[in-house]
Design a protein around this motif. Structure first.
Motif, PDB file in Angstrom:
ATOM      1  N   MET A  76       0.740  -1.158   0.188  1.00  0.00           N
ATOM      2  CA  MET A  76      -0.083  -0.057   0.076  1.00  0.00           C
ATOM      3  C   MET A  76       0.994   1.158  -0.083  1.00  0.00           C
ATOM      4  N   LEU A  77       1.920   1.224   0.830  1.00  0.00           N
ATOM      5  CA  LEU A  77       2.848   2.484   1.001  1.00  0.00           C
ATOM      6  C   LEU A  77       3.568   2.540  -0.369  1.00  0.00           C
ATOM      7  N   ASP A  78       3.960   1.529  -0.861  1.00  0.00           N
ATOM      8  CA  ASP A  78       4.581   1.641  -2.358  1.00  0.00           C
ATOM      9  C   ASP A  78       3.807   2.439  -3.235  1.00  0.00           C
ATOM     10  N   LYS A  79       2.539   2.055  -3.297  1.00  0.00           N
ATOM     11  CA  LYS A  79       1.855   2.896  -4.187  1.00  0.00           C
ATOM     12  C   LYS A  79       1.532   4.512  -4.029  1.00  0.00           C
ATOM     13  N   ARG A  80       1.802   4.557  -2.644  1.00  0.00           N
ATOM     14  CA  ARG A  80       1.592   5.930  -2.238  1.00  0.00           C
ATOM     15  C   ARG A  80       3.044   6.708  -2.366  1.00  0.00           C
ATOM     16  N   VAL A  81       4.089   5.943  -2.407  1.00  0.00           N
ATOM     17  CA  VAL A  81       5.368   6.626  -2.817  1.00  0.00           C
ATOM     18  C   VAL A  81       5.579   6.680  -4.163  1.00  0.00           C
ATOM     19  N   GLY A  82       5.076   5.924  -4.939  1.00  0.00           N
ATOM     20  CA  GLY A  82       4.890   6.001  -6.282  1.00  0.00           C
ATOM     21  C   GLY A  82       4.022   7.252  -6.676  1.00  0.00           C
ATOM     22  N   ARG A  83       2.805   7.600  -6.065  1.00  0.00           N
ATOM     23  CA  ARG A  83       2.140   8.770  -6.538  1.00  0.00           C
ATOM     24  C   ARG A  83       2.633  10.015  -6.138  1.00  0.00           C
ATOM     25  N   LEU A  84       3.381  10.247  -4.827  1.00  0.00           N
ATOM     26  CA  LEU A  84       3.907  11.347  -4.348  1.00  0.00           C
ATOM     27  C   LEU A  84       5.183  11.549  -5.266  1.00  0.00           C
ATOM     28  N   ARG A  85       5.976  10.536  -5.710  1.00  0.00           N
ATOM     29  CA  ARG A  85       7.121  10.717  -6.619  1.00  0.00           C
ATOM     30  C   ARG A  85       6.661  11.322  -7.886  1.00  0.00           C
ATOM     31  N   GLY A  86       5.636  10.890  -8.612  1.00  0.00           N
ATOM     32  CA  GLY A  86       4.981  11.548  -9.759  1.00  0.00           C
ATOM     33  C   GLY A  86       4.575  13.083  -9.381  1.00  0.00           C
ATOM     34  N   LEU A  87       4.206  13.273  -8.257  1.00  0.00           N
ATOM     35  CA  LEU A  87       3.980  14.605  -7.937  1.00  0.00           C
ATOM     36  C   LEU A  87       5.300  15.670  -7.882  1.00  0.00           C
ATOM     37  N   VAL A  88       6.223  15.078  -7.312  1.00  0.00           N
ATOM     38  CA  VAL A  88       7.435  15.776  -7.318  1.00  0.00           C
ATOM     39  C   VAL A  88       8.017  16.103  -8.525  1.00  0.00           C
ATOM     40  N   THR A  89       7.989  15.130  -9.570  1.00  0.00           N
ATOM     41  CA  THR A  89       8.172  15.023 -10.816  1.00  0.00           C
ATOM     42  C   THR A  89       7.800  16.220 -11.619  1.00  0.00           C
ATOM     43  N   LEU A  90       6.292  16.180 -11.322  1.00  0.00           N
ATOM     44  CA  LEU A  90       5.715  17.247 -12.089  1.00  0.00           C
ATOM     45  C   LEU A  90       6.000  18.674 -11.653  1.00  0.00           C
TER      46      LEU A  90
END
Length: 271
Positions: free
Chosen positions: A198-212
């Motif tokens: 579950m946390l891995d999905k949230r990490v991926g989501r937040l990493r996408g926000l940082v990239t954007l």
């Protein structure tokens, strides 16, 4: 004979009193009566559980009229039921739905807090109470503690409750990179595979926000304010937009790239 004479006297007095004109003060609508817990115990022969059951049934049947909630009455009535039997399931459900989410936050949470202490086998009161603490009172530390209490009481829901507690803490960071570091550390330190996923999905989501957001900052160094996420692709700053692992995506709102959230009617306008 004495009982008969007393009844006759009472009936006569009530009949006479009913035909007397009322003063302006007497015409005012009075609040509904709620009998105190000690008196109810006496009236129900010392059985506080029976008293709690019947009072909970009464307030469930009479606490609403034509869609309107009698909040003042429910506050007093549900607190009395909690005094009689803090473990009463219907009472804490009603308190959460009709009181806490009806505007009487502290009063509804008081009933929930009593249920948390009493129902040591039930994770739901701790879950309700934790959400209310975070959403209404912004007490993230105590909310996380309550969610952990719920996780310990429900192994099958432990991963979801602990993930929620971690996400509440992550949202307190004003910098998305700090939040990402925190989530990454939490993901890497947990031993529960379900929670780690579950946390891995949230990490991926937040990493996408940082990239954007980094791409947006680069874009605005040489251009006007970003008007569309697709401009980041058109100007060669990103090959594609990051994919959100939880499938909600990202959006540009008031000049800021944010995580798109699932909207729940009535919750977005809460202070």
């Amino acid at each position: 004979m004495l009982g008969f004479l007393s009844l006759a006297a009472f009936a006569g007095l009530a009949f006479w009193r009913g035909h007397q004109p009322l003063s302006p003060e007497q015409i005012e609508i009075q609040d509904r009566v709620v009998i105190s817990a000690p008196i109810l115990i006496v009236l129900y022969g010392g059985d506080r559980f029976l008293a709690a059951n019947l009072e909970a049934i009464r307030l469930a049947a009479t606490g609403m009229h034509e869609g309107e909630v009698d909040t003042n009455y429910l506050i007093r009535a549900q607190q009395v039921v909690a005094q009689l039997n803090a473990c009463h399931e219907d009472n804490y459900y009603l308190a959460n739905g009709l009181l806490t989410w009806g505007g009487a936050v502290s009063e509804g949470n008081q009933v929930l807090r009593a249920a948390v202490d009493c129902r040591t086998w039930d994770y739901v009161p701790a879950f309700f109470y934790g959400i209310n603490l975070a959403f209404f009172q912004r007490d993230i530390a105590e909310a996380r503690r309550m969610l952990e209490v719920g996780a310990q009481r429900s192994p099958e829901n432990a991963a979801s409750l602990r993930k929620l507690a971690i996400m509440l803490q992550a949202e307190t960071f004003s910098d998305e990179k700090l939040a990402l570091n925190y989530l990454t550390q939490q993901r890497d330190s947990v031993g529960d595979p379900a929670l780690r996923e579950m946390l891995d999905k949230r990490v991926g989501r937040l990493r996408g926000l940082v990239t954007l957001r980094e791409a947006k900052r680069r874009f605005e160094l040489t251009n006007e304010a970003l008007m569309s996420l697709n401009q980041l692709i058109d100007h060669g700053l990103l090959p594609v937009l990051p994919e959100d692992p939880v499938k909600l995506g990202y959006e540009l709102r008031n000049g800021q790239i944010v995580l798109r959230k699932m909207n729940i009617a009535g919750m977005e306008d809460q202070p």
